[in-house]
Structure formats: C-alpha cells, structure tokens
Design a protein around this motif. Structure first.
Motif, PDB file in Angstrom:
ATOM      1  N   MET A  68      31.569  40.084  46.268  1.00  0.00           N
ATOM      2  CA  MET A  68      31.887  41.479  46.576  1.00  0.00           C
ATOM      3  C   MET A  68      33.394  41.707  46.556  1.00  0.00           C
ATOM      4  O   MET A  68      33.859  42.734  46.061  1.00  0.00           O
ATOM      5  CB  MET A  68      31.274  41.874  47.916  1.00  0.00           C
ATOM      6  CG  MET A  68      29.753  41.966  47.791  1.00  0.00           C
ATOM      7  SD  MET A  68      28.888  42.181  49.340  1.00  0.00           S
ATOM      8  CE  MET A  68      28.696  43.916  49.382  1.00  0.00           C
ATOM      9  N   LEU A  70      35.521  40.012  44.732  1.00  0.00           N
ATOM     10  CA  LEU A  70      35.884  39.989  43.307  1.00  0.00           C
ATOM     11  C   LEU A  70      35.597  41.337  42.655  1.00  0.00           C
ATOM     12  O   LEU A  70      36.425  41.870  41.915  1.00  0.00           O
ATOM     13  CB  LEU A  70      35.071  38.912  42.587  1.00  0.00           C
ATOM     14  CG  LEU A  70      35.659  37.509  42.525  1.00  0.00           C
ATOM     15  CD1 LEU A  70      34.621  36.550  41.964  1.00  0.00           C
ATOM     16  CD2 LEU A  70      36.910  37.479  41.659  1.00  0.00           C
ATOM     17  N   ALA A  71      34.412  41.870  42.935  1.00  0.00           N
ATOM     18  CA  ALA A  71      34.012  43.134  42.312  1.00  0.00           C
ATOM     19  C   ALA A  71      34.930  44.269  42.769  1.00  0.00           C
ATOM     20  O   ALA A  71      35.385  45.065  41.951  1.00  0.00           O
ATOM     21  CB  ALA A  71      32.561  43.450  42.662  1.00  0.00           C
ATOM     22  N   GLU A  72      35.210  44.308  44.082  1.00  0.00           N
ATOM     23  CA  GLU A  72      36.080  45.377  44.584  1.00  0.00           C
ATOM     24  C   GLU A  72      37.458  45.326  43.926  1.00  0.00           C
ATOM     25  O   GLU A  72      38.022  46.346  43.553  1.00  0.00           O
ATOM     26  CB  GLU A  72      36.222  45.269  46.106  1.00  0.00           C
ATOM     27  CG  GLU A  72      35.067  45.927  46.837  1.00  0.00           C
ATOM     28  CD  GLU A  72      34.889  45.421  48.255  1.00  0.00           C
ATOM     29  OE1 GLU A  72      35.790  44.726  48.772  1.00  0.00           O
ATOM     30  OE2 GLU A  72      33.818  45.710  48.838  1.00  0.00           O
ATOM     31  N   ARG A  74      38.186  44.019  40.988  1.00  0.00           N
ATOM     32  CA  ARG A  74      38.115  44.382  39.566  1.00  0.00           C
ATOM     33  C   ARG A  74      37.949  45.879  39.379  1.00  0.00           C
ATOM     34  O   ARG A  74      38.521  46.463  38.462  1.00  0.00           O
ATOM     35  CB  ARG A  74      36.970  43.638  38.881  1.00  0.00           C
ATOM     36  CG  ARG A  74      37.444  42.364  38.220  1.00  0.00           C
ATOM     37  CD  ARG A  74      36.534  41.922  37.100  1.00  0.00           C
ATOM     38  NE  ARG A  74      36.628  42.771  35.908  1.00  0.00           N
ATOM     39  CZ  ARG A  74      35.870  42.584  34.834  1.00  0.00           C
ATOM     40  NH1 ARG A  74      35.007  41.601  34.811  1.00  0.00           N
ATOM     41  NH2 ARG A  74      35.997  43.367  33.795  1.00  0.00           N
ATOM     42  N   ILE A  75      37.184  46.499  40.264  1.00  0.00           N
ATOM     43  CA  ILE A  75      37.025  47.959  40.189  1.00  0.00           C
ATOM     44  C   ILE A  75      38.388  48.624  40.374  1.00  0.00           C
ATOM     45  O   ILE A  75      38.788  49.493  39.597  1.00  0.00           O
ATOM     46  CB  ILE A  75      36.038  48.459  41.260  1.00  0.00           C
ATOM     47  CG1 ILE A  75      34.623  48.002  40.926  1.00  0.00           C
ATOM     48  CG2 ILE A  75      36.081  49.984  41.355  1.00  0.00           C
ATOM     49  CD1 ILE A  75      33.602  48.284  42.013  1.00  0.00           C
ATOM     50  N   GLU A  78      40.477  48.240  37.275  1.00  0.00           N
ATOM     51  CA  GLU A  78      40.026  49.114  36.188  1.00  0.00           C
ATOM     52  C   GLU A  78      40.545  50.536  36.406  1.00  0.00           C
ATOM     53  O   GLU A  78      40.982  51.191  35.478  1.00  0.00           O
ATOM     54  CB  GLU A  78      38.497  49.145  36.126  1.00  0.00           C
ATOM     55  CG  GLU A  78      37.872  47.869  35.599  1.00  0.00           C
ATOM     56  CD  GLU A  78      38.139  47.666  34.122  1.00  0.00           C
ATOM     57  OE1 GLU A  78      38.148  48.654  33.374  1.00  0.00           O
ATOM     58  OE2 GLU A  78      38.363  46.505  33.723  1.00  0.00           O
ATOM     59  N   TYR A  79      40.464  50.992  37.670  1.00  0.00           N
ATOM     60  CA  TYR A  79      40.855  52.364  37.952  1.00  0.00           C
ATOM     61  C   TYR A  79      42.364  52.554  37.914  1.00  0.00           C
ATOM     62  O   TYR A  79      42.844  53.664  37.778  1.00  0.00           O
ATOM     63  CB  TYR A  79      40.295  52.803  39.308  1.00  0.00           C
ATOM     64  CG  TYR A  79      38.805  53.060  39.276  1.00  0.00           C
ATOM     65  CD1 TYR A  79      38.132  53.133  38.065  1.00  0.00           C
ATOM     66  CD2 TYR A  79      38.077  53.230  40.434  1.00  0.00           C
ATOM     67  CE1 TYR A  79      36.775  53.346  38.020  1.00  0.00           C
ATOM     68  CE2 TYR A  79      36.705  53.448  40.399  1.00  0.00           C
ATOM     69  CZ  TYR A  79      36.063  53.514  39.190  1.00  0.00           C
ATOM     70  OH  TYR A  79      34.721  53.742  39.138  1.00  0.00           O
TER      71      TYR A  79
END
Lengths: 286, 200
Positions: A68, A70-72, A74-75, A78-79
């Motif tokens: 989680m 890692l995902a946060e 990466r999000i 991206e933004y």
C-alpha cells in the motif's frame, strides 16, 4: 541459487533477512532487479524463518503495509507529472465548451418564447452579446442563467489561457508547431505525453478521428485524412487537394516534436525551423 | 459459489461500489463483472476459502472485492493511478487484498511480492493478452487454473472475435496449458471470451 524477495534473500544456506521499516522495504522492492528465467516464487514460510513475521496473518499484514505504501507513492509520482495536470485541464475545458454551447442554446430558445420579437437576426450575434442582452432584459431565472453562462465563458477563457501556457511549458516543440491549445488536445487524446511520444506519425495524424477511422477499418470507407490536427489553421485552411498532404507532413513532424518534448523538454530551434519549412512547402499548390 | 434464488452473491461487508444487498450478502452483478458473468454461464466455477489468487487488471476493485469475499488472499495488480486509488480503498476494508501498482506485462517488478497461487485471473485490455498470461504463469502452481478474460477487440478490431480466440488458445496450448473450456460472455459482455485452462 539465491532468490531475492521483499523480506530478504533466500538461498540454500537459509534466509538473510532485510532489516528496515516499511519504507525501507518499499525502497528495496523498487530497487530489486529480478531475473525471471531463474525465478522461483516465494514461500511465506521463508519469511517466518527469516523472522519477518510470526504467522500467515502477520505475513499478509506486513506485505500489505509495504504494497500500500508503494502504491500510494507511485500514485503521487504519477500525479506530480505535469502532463497529468494538463490532461485534466484539457478535459475540463472541452467539457466546459460543451456545457456552454448547450446552455446557450437553451437560454436563447427559452428567451425567444417569452420575447417573440427576439428574432433570427439576433441569433447571428456572437453568443456572448446574446447572453448579455438576455441577462439584462430577461428578468428572473433566465437573467441569472444568462449571467451564469457569461461567467462560465469568462472562466473558460481563463482556463484556455492557462492550458495554452502550461502546454508551452510541458510540450514546447509540439506547441510551437500547433499552438498550445491544439497540442494539449492532441496529448489528451493520446492519454498523456508518454503515450503520445510512442505513437507513430500515422496514428497522430488521425488522433481524434476515431469514428471515421473505425468505419474505415471495418467497412472500407475512405480513411480519415486528419483528426485533432485539423484544428490547426494550416490544415483547415489548406486547399482540399493538398489537405491530406499537409496533415501527413504536420503529423510526421509532430511525432518527432512529441519525442523531443518527452526526452529533452526544451524547444529545439533547428528542428522547429526545418519542420515549419517542410509543412509550409506541403501546403503550396503548384 | 453462493446463490440465493438464482442470484450470485458473496458474503462480506457491503457498500464497496453501491452494490445491491440481499440480507448480508452482496449481489455480484454479471453485467458489471466478467467473472460474475462467467459464473452465470458455467455454474461449475468455484472459489474456495483456501485459494490464493493473482488478479491481473484489478481496475477499481469491484470484482476483486467479490473474489476476496470467497478466497484466502488476492494479489491485485493494476497499473493506472486513478483506478488504483479506488482499489486501495477496497483493500483498506478487506484485509486479504494485497494491492500492487505495476504493469502486468512486467512481472519482474512485483515478483518479489507474490507467492505461488492457485488461480491466475487476467482481465487486461492489451493486444498481447496471451503473452502477458504466459509471463505471469511462473506464479501459478502446476495444476493451477488460469482464467483469461479475452478482450478480442483489444487484440485486433479488424478480425473476427472467433479467430482471435482460436489463435489465443493455440498460443496457450503451445506453452503447456491444457484448455479446459472457453465461453463467450454474451449477453453480459460483447466480444469477450473466457478461456479456462490448467497449467501442466
């Protein structure tokens, strides 16, 4: 053969645990380079042997924490990319145009019912003048609506300027060839600057002409000559017989420009000069 | 699978995406979920509590949430940031979902996180769907099941969906998969086929 997993390295001689908190493990996962040919999937029991977890539930809990985080991250990354903001702005701008047109049409129809003298000759006036008249004379809800449309138009104009400015910043070469607004729309349809830079010129040429492209592929109607890039004056002002040629040349130069924008990020004057000459030449009818 | 009066449901906390509830069971809509549709078409599909699932193309996590109600753990892979935000929300409320933000075409990026699984489920809109499944089959235990939701229109719009399906099946068989069945998802989803195979 030693295998690297998120919790540590596992080899024939046992497990070497990786020491660190969730953030450190997340960093490790990102930096691991795994050779898929010799890869063996992990067994959660090795993590227990490593001392990373007590039991299965603990294992999944810790792994979820890492994933989680890692995902946060990466999000967020991206933004942070500028083309993502631009993407949203262009989408909003095009939607605003739609809404303004729809509401303007509605307001005029409505106003005409209560003011029969408001005839067709008024309709030829620019929408902004129309809205001004209606907001002044309509009274009640229709006045307010017309005033709102006026305000929305003003917002739209401001947004268009911001889009154009940001496009000049994010995609300087494409903007120089197309103008910021059209360049931004092109990127919007490709889904971002990276996807745009990966498109071949032939795809860029018909980007935004989805309906006619698919009807061409499916049932063999003539192929589209241009999509979004039709909005560029040199394409829509070109005589019909060379319009396809201009679109083709422009698209070819845009494919290069998009790659320059992505990988260099600055305007390249030599390229632009040469490209402009080629595009101008394509439009000359002998 | 749990059926209530012919309606497919899963048992878990509701309110994930505004799904309808039947008592404490969440209705699994076949029109919104391809796996849901497949269950309606083939009643023999089963998900068991001890199963580990690698789910490629998790999107907003609607189907993932139903799968998670049935199985032990779901590794949910999704690459796009916007759906990923919803998927994260789903996994905060379901402790057996492991969200992984990565490109399913590059399993090396998440290989260090995923264990061996019993079911590999793939639903991605890419032209090389068979290749992606094969690349991820390293995570599938031998004898495990692969369910490939084939979006034939993503592979090639110009060709007949049937031809695309046949080609994909041949590709999977070539690489040691035994095709158990394939099923078109009409009327729930158009031009989508489910390919069910077993890893040899």
């Amino acid at each position: 053969m030693m295998q690297s997993y998120w919790f540590g390295d596992v080899g024939d001689d046992g497990c070497r645990p990786f020491k660190g908190d969730t953030a450190a493990i997340a960093e490790r996962v990102r930096s691991l380079r795994i050779e898929m040919d010799s890869f063996i999937p992990l067994k959660w029991q090795s993590a227990a042997d490593c001392g990373t977890c007590r039991d299965r539930e603990d294992y999944i809990g810790k792994l979820r924490g890492v994933c989680m985080l890692l995902a946060e991250r990466r999000i967020a990354e991206e933004y942070r990319k500028k083309d993502v903001a631009l993407h949203q702005m262009v989408g909003t701008l095009d939607e605003m145009d739609n809404v303004i047109n729809l509401l303007t049409g509605r307001a005029v129809d409505w106003y005409q019912v209560s003011h029969p003298s408001f005839s067709r000759k008024y309709r030829r006036k620019p929408p902004r003048t129309l809205m001004k008249t209606i907001s002044r004379r309509g009274g009640g809800a229709i006045s307010r609506m017309a005033a709102d449309i006026e305000r929305l138009s003003a917002t739209r104009t401001a947004l268009a300027r911001e889009v154009s400015d940001l496009a000049g910043d994010v995609m300087p070469n494409c903007s120089a060839l197309l103008g910021g607004l059209v360049a931004a729309r092109l990127m919007f349809h490709a889904g971002g600057l990276t996807p745009l830079a990966r498109l071949p010129a032939s795809a860029i040429q018909v980007l935004g002409a989805r309906t006619s492209l698919f009807s061409h592929l499916r049932s063999g109607t003539p192929p589209p000559k241009h999509g979004i890039i039709f909005q560029h004056r040199r394409v829509h002002n070109a005589p019909a017989e060379v319009r396809g040629k201009v679109a083709r040349t422009l698209a070819a130069k845009l494919a290069i420009a998009a790659r320059l924008d992505l990988y260099r990020g600055v305007a390249v004057p030599e390229f632009l000069e040469n490209a402009q000459t080629k595009i101008d030449a394509a439009g000359n009818v002998l | 699978m749990i059926w209530i009066d012919g309606v497919l449901v899963s048992r878990g906390e509701g309110g994930v995406y505004g799904e309808r509830m039947l008592g404490n069971a969440r209705v699994w809509d076949p029109y919104r979920s391809k796996l849901g549709a497949l269950c309606y078409k083939r009643k023999r599909i089963e998900l068991a509590p001890d199963m580990r699932v690698l789910y490629l193309g998790a999107a907003h996590g609607t189907t993932v949430s139903h799968v998670a109600d049935y199985v032990g753990v779901v590794y949910a892979v999704e690459v796009a940031p916007r759906p990923m935000q919803d998927l994260l929300e789903v996994s905060r409320r379901r402790k057996n979902v492991v969200p992984i933000m990565a490109d399913a075409a590059q399993p090396e990026a998440y290989a260090s996180l995923v264990e061996e699984v019993d079911l590999l489920y793939q639903d991605v809109a890419q032209p090389d769907q068979a290749a992606i499944a094969l690349r991820n089959s390293v995570f599938l235990k031998s004898g495990g099941t692969l369910i490939l939701m084939l979006k034939t229109r993503s592979i090639d719009v110009r060709r007949e969906p049937e031809a695309v399906l046949d080609e994909t099946k041949a590709e999977l068989e070539d690489r040691g998969f035994e095709i158990m069945a394939s099923e078109w998802l009409e009327p729930y989803h158009h031009d989508h086929a489910a390919v069910i195979c077993r890893k040899g």
